[in-house]
Design a protein around this motif. Structure first.
Motif, PDB file in Angstrom:
ATOM      1  N   THR A  12     -12.100  -4.918 -10.383  1.00 33.54           N
ATOM      2  CA  THR A  12     -10.910  -4.298  -9.823  1.00 33.54           C
ATOM      3  C   THR A  12     -11.077  -4.260  -8.316  1.00 33.54           C
ATOM      4  OG1 THR A  12     -10.480  -2.956 -11.778  1.00 33.54           O
ATOM      5  CG2 THR A  12      -9.575  -2.134  -9.699  1.00 33.54           C
ATOM      6  N   LYS A  13     -10.015  -4.532  -7.590  1.00 31.85           N
ATOM      7  CA  LYS A  13     -10.039  -4.434  -6.131  1.00 31.85           C
ATOM      8  C   LYS A  13      -8.849  -3.591  -5.698  1.00 31.85           C
ATOM      9  CE  LYS A  13     -11.180  -5.012  -1.889  1.00 31.85           C
ATOM     10  NZ  LYS A  13     -12.324  -4.266  -1.371  1.00 31.85           N
ATOM     11  N   LEU A  14      -9.164  -2.516  -4.991  1.00 34.80           N
ATOM     12  CA  LEU A  14      -8.143  -1.653  -4.412  1.00 34.80           C
ATOM     13  C   LEU A  14      -8.153  -1.835  -2.900  1.00 34.80           C
ATOM     14  CD1 LEU A  14      -8.803   1.669  -6.385  1.00 34.80           C
ATOM     15  CD2 LEU A  14      -7.080  -0.085  -6.880  1.00 34.80           C
ATOM     16  N   TYR A  15      -6.971  -1.853  -2.322  1.00 29.93           N
ATOM     17  CA  TYR A  15      -6.819  -1.877  -0.869  1.00 29.93           C
ATOM     18  C   TYR A  15      -6.286  -0.507  -0.472  1.00 29.93           C
ATOM     19  CZ  TYR A  15      -7.149  -6.950  -1.344  1.00 29.93           C
ATOM     20  OH  TYR A  15      -7.572  -8.216  -1.629  1.00 29.93           O
ATOM     21  N   TYR A  16      -6.870   0.051   0.554  1.00 25.28           N
ATOM     22  CA  TYR A  16      -6.472   1.394   0.973  1.00 25.28           C
ATOM     23  C   TYR A  16      -5.607   1.329   2.226  1.00 25.28           C
ATOM     24  CZ  TYR A  16      -9.968   2.693  -2.397  1.00 25.28           C
ATOM     25  OH  TYR A  16     -10.669   2.823  -3.570  1.00 25.28           O
ATOM     26  N   THR A  17      -4.464   1.967   2.162  1.00 26.96           N
ATOM     27  CA  THR A  17      -3.557   2.050   3.306  1.00 26.96           C
ATOM     28  C   THR A  17      -3.132   3.495   3.482  1.00 26.96           C
ATOM     29  OG1 THR A  17      -1.635   1.603   1.936  1.00 26.96           O
ATOM     30  CG2 THR A  17      -2.657  -0.302   2.979  1.00 26.96           C
ATOM     31  N   ASN A  18      -3.372   4.034   4.652  1.00 26.14           N
ATOM     32  CA  ASN A  18      -3.027   5.425   4.964  1.00 26.14           C
ATOM     33  C   ASN A  18      -3.500   6.371   3.870  1.00 26.14           C
ATOM     34  OD1 ASN A  18      -1.902   4.528   7.366  1.00 26.14           O
ATOM     35  ND2 ASN A  18       0.140   4.334   6.461  1.00 26.14           N
ATOM     36  N   SER A  19      -2.582   6.964   3.126  1.00 22.11           N
ATOM     37  CA  SER A  19      -2.954   7.991   2.159  1.00 22.11           C
ATOM     38  C   SER A  19      -2.961   7.506   0.711  1.00 22.11           C
ATOM     39  CB  SER A  19      -1.985   9.176   2.289  1.00 22.11           C
ATOM     40  OG  SER A  19      -0.678   8.731   1.992  1.00 22.11           O
ATOM     41  N   HIS A  20      -2.747   6.226   0.479  1.00 22.72           N
ATOM     42  CA  HIS A  20      -2.737   5.758  -0.900  1.00 22.72           C
ATOM     43  C   HIS A  20      -3.443   4.408  -1.019  1.00 22.72           C
ATOM     44  CE1 HIS A  20       0.775   3.687   0.751  1.00 22.72           C
ATOM     45  NE2 HIS A  20       0.699   2.870  -0.265  1.00 22.72           N
ATOM     46  N   SER A  21      -3.656   3.998  -2.265  1.00 24.42           N
ATOM     47  CA  SER A  21      -4.297   2.713  -2.518  1.00 24.42           C
ATOM     48  C   SER A  21      -3.310   1.771  -3.206  1.00 24.42           C
ATOM     49  CB  SER A  21      -5.541   2.899  -3.380  1.00 24.42           C
ATOM     50  OG  SER A  21      -5.197   3.431  -4.633  1.00 24.42           O
ATOM     51  N   VAL A  22      -3.550   0.490  -3.007  1.00 23.14           N
ATOM     52  CA  VAL A  22      -2.758  -0.555  -3.642  1.00 23.14           C
ATOM     53  C   VAL A  22      -3.730  -1.414  -4.441  1.00 23.14           C
ATOM     54  CG1 VAL A  22      -1.275  -2.561  -3.245  1.00 23.14           C
ATOM     55  CG2 VAL A  22      -1.091  -0.564  -1.743  1.00 23.14           C
ATOM     56  N   LEU A  54     -12.709 -12.630  -3.690  1.00 23.21           N
ATOM     57  CA  LEU A  54     -13.805 -11.933  -4.373  1.00 23.21           C
ATOM     58  C   LEU A  54     -14.856 -12.931  -4.862  1.00 23.21           C
ATOM     59  CD1 LEU A  54     -11.610  -9.432  -6.388  1.00 23.21           C
ATOM     60  CD2 LEU A  54     -13.456  -8.730  -4.834  1.00 23.21           C
ATOM     61  N   ALA A  55     -14.411 -14.045  -5.440  1.00 24.71           N
ATOM     62  CA  ALA A  55     -15.334 -15.053  -5.966  1.00 24.71           C
ATOM     63  C   ALA A  55     -16.231 -15.626  -4.872  1.00 24.71           C
ATOM     64  CB  ALA A  55     -14.559 -16.169  -6.656  1.00 24.71           C
ATOM     65  N   ALA A  56     -15.714 -15.696  -3.650  1.00 22.78           N
ATOM     66  CA  ALA A  56     -16.490 -16.233  -2.522  1.00 22.78           C
ATOM     67  C   ALA A  56     -17.399 -15.190  -1.890  1.00 22.78           C
ATOM     68  CB  ALA A  56     -15.536 -16.782  -1.468  1.00 22.78           C
ATOM     69  N   GLY A  57     -17.290 -13.962  -2.342  1.00 27.25           N
ATOM     70  CA  GLY A  57     -18.091 -12.907  -1.732  1.00 27.25           C
ATOM     71  C   GLY A  57     -17.572 -12.473  -0.380  1.00 27.25           C
ATOM     72  N   LEU A  59     -15.002 -10.484  -0.147  1.00 28.81           N
ATOM     73  CA  LEU A  59     -14.653  -9.091  -0.433  1.00 28.81           C
ATOM     74  C   LEU A  59     -15.600  -8.587  -1.509  1.00 28.81           C
ATOM     75  CD1 LEU A  59     -10.768  -9.085  -0.962  1.00 28.81           C
ATOM     76  CD2 LEU A  59     -11.995  -8.081   0.959  1.00 28.81           C
ATOM     77  N   GLU A  60     -15.904  -7.306  -1.474  1.00 31.46           N
ATOM     78  CA  GLU A  60     -16.643  -6.694  -2.580  1.00 31.46           C
ATOM     79  C   GLU A  60     -15.642  -6.007  -3.491  1.00 31.46           C
ATOM     80  OE1 GLU A  60     -20.009  -4.202  -1.929  1.00 31.46           O
ATOM     81  OE2 GLU A  60     -20.890  -5.575  -0.479  1.00 31.46           O
ATOM     82  N   PRO A  61     -15.907  -6.038  -4.793  1.00 31.19           N
ATOM     83  CA  PRO A  61     -14.989  -5.360  -5.702  1.00 31.19           C
ATOM     84  C   PRO A  61     -15.089  -3.845  -5.561  1.00 31.19           C
ATOM     85  CG  PRO A  61     -16.908  -6.148  -6.895  1.00 31.19           C
ATOM     86  CD  PRO A  61     -17.033  -6.663  -5.489  1.00 31.19           C
ATOM     87  N   THR A  62     -14.003  -3.163  -5.825  1.00 29.34           N
ATOM     88  CA  THR A  62     -14.011  -1.703  -5.871  1.00 29.34           C
ATOM     89  C   THR A  62     -14.754  -1.261  -7.125  1.00 29.34           C
ATOM     90  OG1 THR A  62     -11.858  -1.731  -4.772  1.00 29.34           O
ATOM     91  CG2 THR A  62     -12.540   0.354  -5.771  1.00 29.34           C
ATOM     92  N   PHE A  69     -23.485 -17.963  -8.084  1.00 30.02           N
ATOM     93  CA  PHE A  69     -24.685 -18.773  -8.311  1.00 30.02           C
ATOM     94  C   PHE A  69     -25.771 -17.959  -9.024  1.00 30.02           C
ATOM     95  CE2 PHE A  69     -22.647 -20.402  -4.384  1.00 30.02           C
ATOM     96  CZ  PHE A  69     -22.145 -21.574  -4.928  1.00 30.02           C
ATOM     97  N   GLY A  70     -25.334 -17.143 -10.008  1.00 29.87           N
ATOM     98  CA  GLY A  70     -26.259 -16.397 -10.840  1.00 29.87           C
ATOM     99  C   GLY A  70     -26.795 -15.108 -10.257  1.00 29.87           C
ATOM    100  N   LYS A  71     -26.268 -14.692  -9.114  1.00 36.05           N
ATOM    101  CA  LYS A  71     -26.776 -13.489  -8.454  1.00 36.05           C
ATOM    102  C   LYS A  71     -25.613 -12.580  -8.068  1.00 36.05           C
ATOM    103  CE  LYS A  71     -29.650 -12.421  -4.389  1.00 36.05           C
ATOM    104  NZ  LYS A  71     -30.417 -13.035  -3.283  1.00 36.05           N
ATOM    105  N   ASP A  72     -25.777 -11.286  -8.324  1.00 33.53           N
ATOM    106  CA  ASP A  72     -24.759 -10.306  -7.940  1.00 33.53           C
ATOM    107  C   ASP A  72     -24.561 -10.389  -6.426  1.00 33.53           C
ATOM    108  OD1 ASP A  72     -23.431  -7.853  -7.160  1.00 33.53           O
ATOM    109  OD2 ASP A  72     -24.018  -6.998  -9.080  1.00 33.53           O
ATOM    110  N   ILE A  73     -23.304 -10.483  -5.971  1.00 37.80           N
ATOM    111  CA  ILE A  73     -23.072 -10.641  -4.526  1.00 37.80           C
ATOM    112  C   ILE A  73     -23.594  -9.464  -3.724  1.00 37.80           C
ATOM    113  CG2 ILE A  73     -21.118 -12.229  -4.729  1.00 37.80           C
ATOM    114  CD1 ILE A  73     -19.378  -9.736  -3.847  1.00 37.80           C
ATOM    115  N   ARG A  74     -23.713  -8.313  -4.347  1.00 36.67           N
ATOM    116  CA  ARG A  74     -24.230  -7.135  -3.629  1.00 36.67           C
ATOM    117  C   ARG A  74     -25.718  -7.259  -3.327  1.00 36.67           C
ATOM    118  NH1 ARG A  74     -20.574  -3.541  -7.443  1.00 36.67           N
ATOM    119  NH2 ARG A  74     -18.767  -3.328  -6.087  1.00 36.67           N
ATOM    120  N   LYS A  75     -26.398  -8.208  -3.989  1.00 41.44           N
ATOM    121  CA  LYS A  75     -27.829  -8.405  -3.757  1.00 41.44           C
ATOM    122  C   LYS A  75     -28.113  -9.484  -2.711  1.00 41.44           C
ATOM    123  CE  LYS A  75     -29.160  -6.470  -8.103  1.00 41.44           C
ATOM    124  NZ  LYS A  75     -29.886  -6.578  -9.347  1.00 41.44           N
TER     125      LYS A  75
END
Length: 190
Positions: A12-22, A54-57, A59-62, A69-75
């Motif tokens: 899931t990916k949320l974008y935050y704008t002002n007081s709410h998320s999209v 997201l697939a290219a890394g 953006l990070e997922p919410t 390539f077999g590795k979590d992008i956060r690593k």
């Protein structure tokens, strides 16, 4: 280690704008192995570009996990992700992102210069394969939309990428040219 080149798990990916998320995307499950040609279809605004980013890394997922390539992008460290993109991923952007002050050949050489890989095809050879070899010395602003699209795709395959992420690669082509581009992309999906 996964055999998948890219895998999104309950993303899931949320974008935050002002007081709410999209919500960009919710609960995406997707995987692509070497040699697969995967098409993501949907109306404008449905999250196709978000999935590619997201697939290219880029953006990070919410929520959820993205494996590249077999590795979590956060690593990945920032430099490891940059190196993976330069050496292993080819991009075809919706707006082409060709540099107008460089010739089409120079646009390809620039991308090749970021990669440490050997065995890269000469830009002129790639442009010939995409039927625009005669335009190698032209600046992008002199090309039609379809020619820019072909140049952008030639640039995407210039480093023998293991993963090609294309955002609407046939949008500016007629159906015959579109079929040819899909065939060529399929050829590069080794």
């Amino acid at each position: 280690m996964s055999a998948d080149i890219v895998k999104l798990e309950n993303v899931t990916k949320l974008y935050y704008t002002n007081s709410h998320s999209v919500r960009g995307v919710k609960g995406i499950e997707l995987s692509a192995a070497k040699g697969e040609l995967l098409l993501i279809l949907g109306p404008s605004g449905s999250g196709k570009t978000t999935i590619i980013t997201l697939a290219a890394g880029l953006l990070e997922p919410t929520e959820g996990r993205v494996h590249l390539f077999g590795k979590d992008i956060r690593k990945y460290s920032r430099s490891e992700l940059q190196e993976a993109r330069a050496d292993r991923i080819g991009f075809v952007f919706q707006t082409f992102l060709l540099i107008d002050s460089l010739t089409i050949s120079e646009n390809i050489k620039l991308v090749q210069g970021f990669s440490k890989k050997d065995g890269k095809a000469p830009p002129e050879e790639l442009l010939r394969k995409f039927s625009i070899g005669h335009l190698k010395d032209n600046l992008p602003y002199k090309l039609s939309q379809g020619e820019k699209q072909r140049a952008a795709i030639a640039r995407a395959v210039a480093n023998n990428a293991e993963l090609i992420l294309a955002d609407e690669p046939t949008a500016n082509l007629d159906s015959e040219q579109g079929y040819e581009i899909i065939r060529l992309l399929g050829h590069y999906a080794k």
